[in-house]
Design an enzyme around this catalytic site. Structure first.
Site, short mmCIF file in Angstrom:
data_model
loop_
_atom_site.label_atom_id
_atom_site.label_comp_id
_atom_site.label_asym_id
_atom_site.label_seq_id
_atom_site.Cartn_x
_atom_site.Cartn_y
_atom_site.Cartn_z
N GLY A 239 0.67 -1.28 -0.29
CA GLY A 239 0.03 0.00 0.05
C GLY A 239 0.79 1.11 0.07
N PRO A 276 4.54 -5.21 -0.98
CA PRO A 276 4.33 -4.09 -1.75
C PRO A 276 4.31 -4.46 -3.27
CG PRO A 276 6.64 -4.35 -1.17
CD PRO A 276 5.77 -5.54 -0.46
N ARG A 314 -6.34 3.22 -15.46
CA ARG A 314 -6.44 4.13 -14.20
C ARG A 314 -7.00 5.56 -14.25
NH1 ARG A 314 -2.70 5.50 -11.52
NH2 ARG A 314 -3.59 4.62 -9.42
N TYR A 318 -10.31 5.60 -11.77
CA TYR A 318 -9.91 6.21 -10.55
C TYR A 318 -9.78 7.81 -10.73
CZ TYR A 318 -8.50 1.54 -9.87
OH TYR A 318 -8.42 0.22 -9.80
N CYS A 346 -14.22 4.83 -28.38
CA CYS A 346 -15.43 5.41 -28.68
C CYS A 346 -16.23 5.73 -27.23
CB CYS A 346 -16.37 4.36 -29.48
SG CYS A 346 -16.60 2.92 -28.60
N GLU A 347 -15.51 6.29 -26.31
CA GLU A 347 -16.62 6.68 -25.21
C GLU A 347 -15.70 8.20 -24.63
OE1 GLU A 347 -16.59 4.30 -21.56
OE2 GLU A 347 -16.41 2.87 -23.02
N TYR A 375 -0.43 -1.58 -12.16
CA TYR A 375 -1.95 -1.87 -12.66
C TYR A 375 -2.01 -1.02 -13.90
CZ TYR A 375 -1.81 -2.63 -7.72
OH TYR A 375 -1.31 -3.16 -6.19
#
Ligand code: LLP
Length: 421
Positions: A239, A276, A314, A318, A346-347, A375
């Site tokens: 974290g 980690p 990401r 987020y 397409c968005e 990630y």
């Protein structure tokens, strides 16, 4: 600190110009620095020196075989969260005794796989999981070493989608009920209770929530020992956050985190594990993309890249910030342009950044998203039938494609048209 620096006006990955990789593999692609991965692992090693410990790399952050092999060769353990990750770790040569199995929804098949192949410990997250593991292990004549993940009800002060240590989250057993659940666990056949596990969330940029959680774990260690359990291992989770926006953030360093661990749980005589992911792989990777168009809108300019939300989700998922830098170093004192940086999907959610001040760019130029090693590739998809992009590893002057771009035929042939059509 990472190994992606400008040299003679061009961005390099270690000793290889990014533009040279782009010319060979085509954009977009991910590139990882072996030196940065290694350095980050060693920072944790230094941070925990003097304590018996194992750093279990959270391979969910980047599970390419080459990355796992770099970690495994350095002596790292692995934190896995699925049978697939367990298989990947083993395939890269990590022995079972160095693999910890986390996750709220382990299936019986996954438990069996790990018990057969060897496992350091299961981090158990619920009573039904405990019962199933006991049944499976005892049925196999095996003993499963376990910790129980406790939920300390601490606010990690991070994005709500990646906070895991509050009572409303699905993770762990409420710490208030821990003694009761440990007592049950100790009675179950096929279960060996060896420690405590906690993980309160990801991208933490403040040490205080860790401190609160680890102090609760220390208290619980005393209480459980008093109840007769032989608590000898503490898994403190992962974290620790990284500076995504370099001009304006400086999260705590591994050394400070290590000092906190020593201060809170260092005198309990336990072996310490940490998990980690992001801090090891995040700043060890770039996403490199080419500019397709610069489009002038009514009130803004759009920088349209060949990378999209399917390659790096990401920002869309987020609202995450990634520094985006040109691969050709801009001249000193350049006048910046302001762009909405978008991909071809397409968005409208396919937006990497809004109103971002950057060096002016033109079609054909290359840009790099920093801090994309964690990630990034692992969360990518083939949405819009955009093939998964290649991954490249650099080591000094050499580089290698560590996952090739699939061909369209391969992608289309994965589908099957049923007989009746
Ligand atoms: N251990 C456990 C039990 C975890 O659930 C996680 C991350 C880690 C360790 C590693 O955490 P790290 O050191 O990487 O922060 N996709 C999100 C992050 C999800 C994190 C999930 N669990 C993102 O892109 O920000």
């Amino acid at each position: 600190m990472d190994n992606f620096l400008y040299r003679d006006g061009a961005l390099y990955a270690e000793d290889v110009p990014i533009a040279e990789i782009a010319a060979e593999v085509g954009t977009p692609f991910y590139v990882y620095s072996q030196a940065t991965l290694t350095r980050h692992f060693q920072l944790f090693e230094e941070a925990l020196s003097g304590l018996p410990h194992l750093i279990c790399y959270a391979m969910k952050s980047n599970s390419n075989q080459a990355v796992i092999k770099v970690m495994g060769d350095l002596g790292a353990g692995m934190d896995v969260v699925s049978g697939g990750e367990y298989r990947r770790a083993k395939a890269a040569g990590v022995p079972g005794e160095r693999i910890v199995f986390s996750g709220v929804g382990k299936t019986g098949d996954e438990m069996r796989l790990a018990l057969e192949g060897g496992i350091r410990q299961f981090n158990v997250e619920s009573e039904p999981e405990l019962d199933l593991l006991s049944e499976i292990a005892s049925g196999m004549g095996a003993v499963a070493p376990i910790t129980i993940r406790v939920n300390p009800d601490v606010d990690a002060k991070t994005h709500e989608k990646i906070a895991t240590g509050k009572s409303e989250n699905k993770f762990g057993i409420p710490i208030s009920r821990a003694r009761e659940v440990y007592a049950q666990a100790a009675k179950l056949p096929g279960i060996d209770v060896i420690g405590i596990d906690v993980h309160i969330g990801s991208q933490l940029v403040d040490l205080e929530p860790f401190e609160q959680a680890y102090l609760k774990v220390a208290d619980l260690t005393h209480a459980l020992r008093a109840d007769g359990h032989d608590i000898r291992r503490l898994d403190l989770g992962g974290g620790l956050g990284i500076p995504y926006e370099r001009s304006n953030s400086a999260p705590p360093l591994p050394l400070e985190y290590g000092a906190l661990i020593k201060r809170t749980v260092g005198d309990l005589g336990c072996e310490i594990e940490i998990e980690p992911g992001r801090l090891i792989s995040g700043n060890a990777g770039l996403l490199v993309s080419g500019v397709i168009f610069v489009k002038t809108g009514e009130d803004r300019d759009f920088l349209i890249l060949d990378a999209a939300m399917n390659d790096l989700i990401r920002p869309a998922m987020y609202g995450a910030w990634h520094d985006i830098v040109p691969v050709r170093e801009p001249a000193a004192g350049f006048e910046h342009a302001t762009y909405d940086v978008v991909g071809p999907v397409c968005e409208s959610g396919d937006t990497f950044a809004k109103g971002r001040a950057m060096a002016p760019l033109a079609p054909g130029d290359l840009v790099a998203f920093r801090s994309a090693g964690a990630y990034g590739a692992v969360m990518s998809s083939e949405y819009n039938t955009r093939p998964l992009i290649p991954e490249v590893m650099v080591n000094g002057h050499q580089f290698a494609v560590i996952r090739a771009r699939p061909g369209f035929e391969e992608i289309i042939n994965r589908d099957t048209i049923p007989k009746w059509l």
